[in-house]
Write an enzyme that holds these catalytic residues in place. Structure first.
Site, PDB file in Angstrom:
ATOM      1  N   GLY A  86      -2.360  -5.784 -11.033  1.00  0.00           N
ATOM      2  CA  GLY A  86      -2.103  -4.471 -11.603  1.00  0.00           C
ATOM      3  C   GLY A  86      -2.496  -4.371 -13.064  1.00  0.00           C
ATOM      4  O   GLY A  86      -1.942  -5.082 -13.911  1.00  0.00           O
ATOM      5  N   HIS A 135       2.019  -6.616  -7.242  1.00  0.00           N
ATOM      6  CA  HIS A 135       1.495  -5.534  -8.065  1.00  0.00           C
ATOM      7  C   HIS A 135       2.632  -5.066  -8.967  1.00  0.00           C
ATOM      8  O   HIS A 135       3.671  -4.621  -8.483  1.00  0.00           O
ATOM      9  CB  HIS A 135       0.993  -4.390  -7.185  1.00  0.00           C
ATOM     10  CG  HIS A 135       0.302  -3.302  -7.952  1.00  0.00           C
ATOM     11  ND1 HIS A 135      -0.873  -2.739  -7.528  1.00  0.00           N
ATOM     12  CD2 HIS A 135       0.613  -2.671  -9.119  1.00  0.00           C
ATOM     13  CE1 HIS A 135      -1.262  -1.816  -8.393  1.00  0.00           C
ATOM     14  NE2 HIS A 135      -0.363  -1.761  -9.372  1.00  0.00           N
ATOM     15  N   CYS A 179       0.833  -1.200   0.000  1.00  0.00           N
ATOM     16  CA  CYS A 179       0.000   0.000   0.000  1.00  0.00           C
ATOM     17  C   CYS A 179       0.867   1.249   0.000  1.00  0.00           C
ATOM     18  O   CYS A 179       1.696   1.428   0.891  1.00  0.00           O
ATOM     19  CB  CYS A 179      -0.930   0.013   1.209  1.00  0.00           C
ATOM     20  SG  CYS A 179      -2.005   1.471   1.260  1.00  0.00           S
ATOM     21  N   GLY A 216      -8.509  -5.996  -9.015  1.00  0.00           N
ATOM     22  CA  GLY A 216      -9.000  -5.053  -8.017  1.00  0.00           C
ATOM     23  C   GLY A 216     -10.249  -4.338  -8.455  1.00  0.00           C
ATOM     24  O   GLY A 216     -11.342  -4.890  -8.405  1.00  0.00           O
TER      25      GLY A 216
END
Length: 414
Positions: free
Chosen positions: A252, A211, A138, A274
């Site tokens: 990603g 990611h 994050c 996501g």
């Protein structure tokens, strides 16, 4: 209302209601694209497809909707700070309880204090999560800056290895790491490999969710961190090449099931999606079981999905105190279920207006669904994924970085 499961549930029992058509458990076949080997005790198919943990999005309500639509996608909680669990031990249900129908489900923890992460893992044990994941990806300033965790942890792989070892010592389920491919100027392929090598050497971690962008910590927003750094899928596939004893899930920029299958075709072990799974759940999650796992879908229409979700939603309305969750909380995951369909904009306007008067999710749906044509409400999930998209993975093996060669003593002493 929510269970603290000690026995893995049968997904065919989910959301049974005498007034609704029941799910039927399909005869499962091993998917030809399977690249994970599940443990002998696991009743679930491997995480070929998973929904990314997203703050304020992948809560219990969204995950309940997702599980009605797909039986086999792996679901993740929002990131839960380890310190929160340690300081809220008398109120753990608020953070950890979930309906047993949500299996397979992964708990994502955030934090950098090894002792707190170990305690959080131990506290979560009774709730029966299928895996525990540590957030090392994050880029939010609230997390990576002031909190000194999230993607900042990639700069201290020894600490991550110690944390993962401590988490593993306090749980009996697999432990995993979600990370980026780099941080700021620490973005070479060798530095990414150093991180993976150290963490996997110092802990039982054998699965990394990657990611495929680096993170920029210069004060840009999380949204810009999903847009500005370029995607480098070649780093991901090089990890698959260079660490044959580990498993890697790619994340990603993957926005459709056709792209998921393209990534798997090129050798990805698993794919995490996501925002596409949240912003267009029907055309994303609705195709997972058939197109990714090769098993029958539920065959449900959107009307039937909403009927099942309504049973759940109205049963938990106001159960957390102070009027929460309220109707708006519970309808939020539904707002994109008619993405790009006729009547979508009108349905959202009617739903927004109905929040003022409707006291239940059922009454709001009854009022607002008049905007959606029956042909949309009663069409089952499509059997075929989207086609015609560019295959962004087609040439990835032609641009891989040179192979990584670890020097064990240097890695462990650094």
């Amino acid at each position: 209302m929510w269970c603290l499961p000690t026995v893995r549930p049968n997904v065919s029992e989910m959301f049974k209601c005498s007034s609704l058509r029941r799910f039927h458990s399909p005869v499962l076949k091993q998917p030809t694209a399977a690249r994970f080997s599940t443990t002998s005790s696991s009743p679930y198919l491997p995480p070929l497809f998973s929904v990314a943990p997203m703050m304020e999005w992948t809560d219990n309500h969204y995950r309940t909707l997702a599980r009605i639509i797909t039986k086999h996608a792996w679901l993740y909680t929002e990131m839960i700070a380890a310190q929160t669990l340690v300081h809220q031990q008398t109120n753990l249900d608020r953070f950890l309880a979930f309906p047993p129908q949500q299996h397979p489900i992964v708990l994502q923890l955030g934090g950098s204090n090894v002792e707190s992460l170990a305690k959080a893992a131990k506290l979560s044990h009774a709730y029966g999560y299928d895996e525990i994941n540590l957030n090392c990806g994050c880029p939010s300033p609230k997390v990576a800056g002031h909190g000194c965790f999230g993607v900042s942890l990639m700069l201290n792989p020894k600490l991550v290895g110690e944390a993962m070892s401590a988490i593993a010592d306090n749980t009996n389920v697999p432990v995993t790491v979600k990370c980026r491919i780099g941080v700021d100027d620490h973005d070479s392929y060798d530095e990414l490999c150093d991180f993976v090598y150290k963490v996997s050497t110092l802990s039982p971690t054998r699965h990394f969710i990657v990611h495929s962008r680096k993170a920029l910590l210069g004060g840009i927003s999380p949204a810009d961190n999903r847009r500005i750094p370029p995607l480098k899928y070649e780093y991901y596939y090089a990890l698959v090449r260079d660490f044959p004893d580990l498993k890697f899930t790619i994340n990603g920029g993957i926005t459709s099931v056709s792209k998921v299958n393209a990534a798997l075709k090129e050798g990805a072990h698993g794919v995490m999606v996501g925002r596409a799974a949240y912003n267009n759940p029907w055309q994303t999650l609705g195709l997972v079981d058939t197109a990714v796992y090769g098993v029958p879908s539920s065959g449900l229409t959107r009307r039937q999905v909403l009927e099942q979700y309504q049973v759940y939603a109205d049963s938990v309305l106001g159960t957390q105190g102070n009027g929460r969750p309220n109707v708006r909380d519970l309808v939020k995951p539904l707002l994109n279920i008619f993405h790009s369909e006729n009547g979508n904009s009108l349905w959202k306007r009617r739903a927004d207006a109905a929040f003022k008067e409707c006291k239940t999710v059922g009454s709001l749906l009854e009022e607002s669904l008049k905007a959606i044509p029956d042909s949309v409400l009663d069409s089952p999930i499509s059997e075929s994924p989207e086609s015609g998209e560019d295959d962004v993975f087609a040439d990835v093996h032609n641009v891989l970085p040179p192979p990584y060669k670890a020097v064990e003593q240097v890695m462990l002493c650094a």
